[in-house]
Design a protein around this motif. Sequence first.
Motif, PDB file in Angstrom:
ATOM      1  N   ASP A 136      64.732  11.070  -3.861  1.00 39.51           N
ATOM      2  CA  ASP A 136      63.387   9.912  -3.149  1.00 39.51           C
ATOM      3  C   ASP A 136      64.309  10.797  -2.078  1.00 39.51           C
ATOM      4  O   ASP A 136      63.294  10.247  -0.767  1.00 39.51           O
ATOM      5  N   GLN A 167      66.398   9.053  -8.080  1.00 41.81           N
ATOM      6  CA  GLN A 167      66.592   7.996  -6.552  1.00 41.81           C
ATOM      7  C   GLN A 167      67.749   8.732  -5.294  1.00 41.81           C
ATOM      8  O   GLN A 167      66.733   9.205  -4.259  1.00 41.81           O
ATOM      9  N   ARG A 215      74.756   9.935  -3.405  1.00 44.22           N
ATOM     10  CA  ARG A 215      74.312   8.662  -2.140  1.00 44.22           C
ATOM     11  C   ARG A 215      74.821   9.427  -0.763  1.00 44.22           C
ATOM     12  O   ARG A 215      74.164   9.754   0.453  1.00 44.22           O
ATOM     13  N   ASP A 248      67.545   8.563 -14.519  1.00 49.37           N
ATOM     14  CA  ASP A 248      67.346   7.964 -13.052  1.00 49.37           C
ATOM     15  C   ASP A 248      68.188   7.920 -12.252  1.00 49.37           C
ATOM     16  O   ASP A 248      67.646   8.142 -10.622  1.00 49.37           O
ATOM     17  N   ALA A 249      69.562   8.437 -11.825  1.00 48.40           N
ATOM     18  CA  ALA A 249      70.173   8.721 -10.712  1.00 48.40           C
ATOM     19  C   ALA A 249      69.385   9.271  -9.884  1.00 48.40           C
ATOM     20  O   ALA A 249      69.241   9.520  -8.860  1.00 48.40           O
TER      21      ALA A 249
END
Length: 227
Positions: free
Chosen positions: A185, A182, A152, A178-179
Amino acid sequence: MPHAVVATSLYAAYRAGPREVTVLADASFTIARGRFTALTGPSGSGKTTLLSLIGGLDAPTQGQLVVDGQELTRLSRPALSEFRRARIGFVFQGFNLLPTLTVAENVLAGLEPLGVARRAAREQADAALDRVGMLGLAQRFPHELSGGEQQRVAVARACVKNPPLLLADEPTGNLDEDAGAQVMDLIQQATQANGEARTVIVVTHDAAVAARADARLGLHDHRVIEA
């Protein structure tokens, strides 16, 4: 829609002792501006090499490559460095954060080559971290973050200078499902930058990541094909 990338008869090769090894052969293609394009294909097909050419990190053996209106094959080394600084944001599989810098300092490092004033740079960095949900961890160091959190930060660093092109090489390769979702996204959201369309090009072998793209280019036997 104008093209962000136009490649014509692009070749890339390297020497391995007496042999010349072809990585890309006669690649001609376009990538639309303001869209999310996935580069797909098996390992060793030339995906990362192609991304490096588009980002001005490597030069083709022959052919023409126009990126964001600049013919990269005609730029001098200083001009090519300036092109990368001003127009390209990079996200790598290995995050590439500087371990001795905090999260905030890593993002600020993306603005240093542009000479942005200190106060304005801090405001831009805070805004970039806020967009990826990492502002609350701005004073942490990379080793204190999970892999997803580090990526991120890497996305924030790539986007903080608001480049017209964002290039990502296997950005979910070191992350769990999952990471990775994200992070993708956030990368998808990055196609919109301050109300303007940004071009996003992602190298991936993950079908779920490629399925998010507006368009795909497949590489097979060192050639680029529409996927």
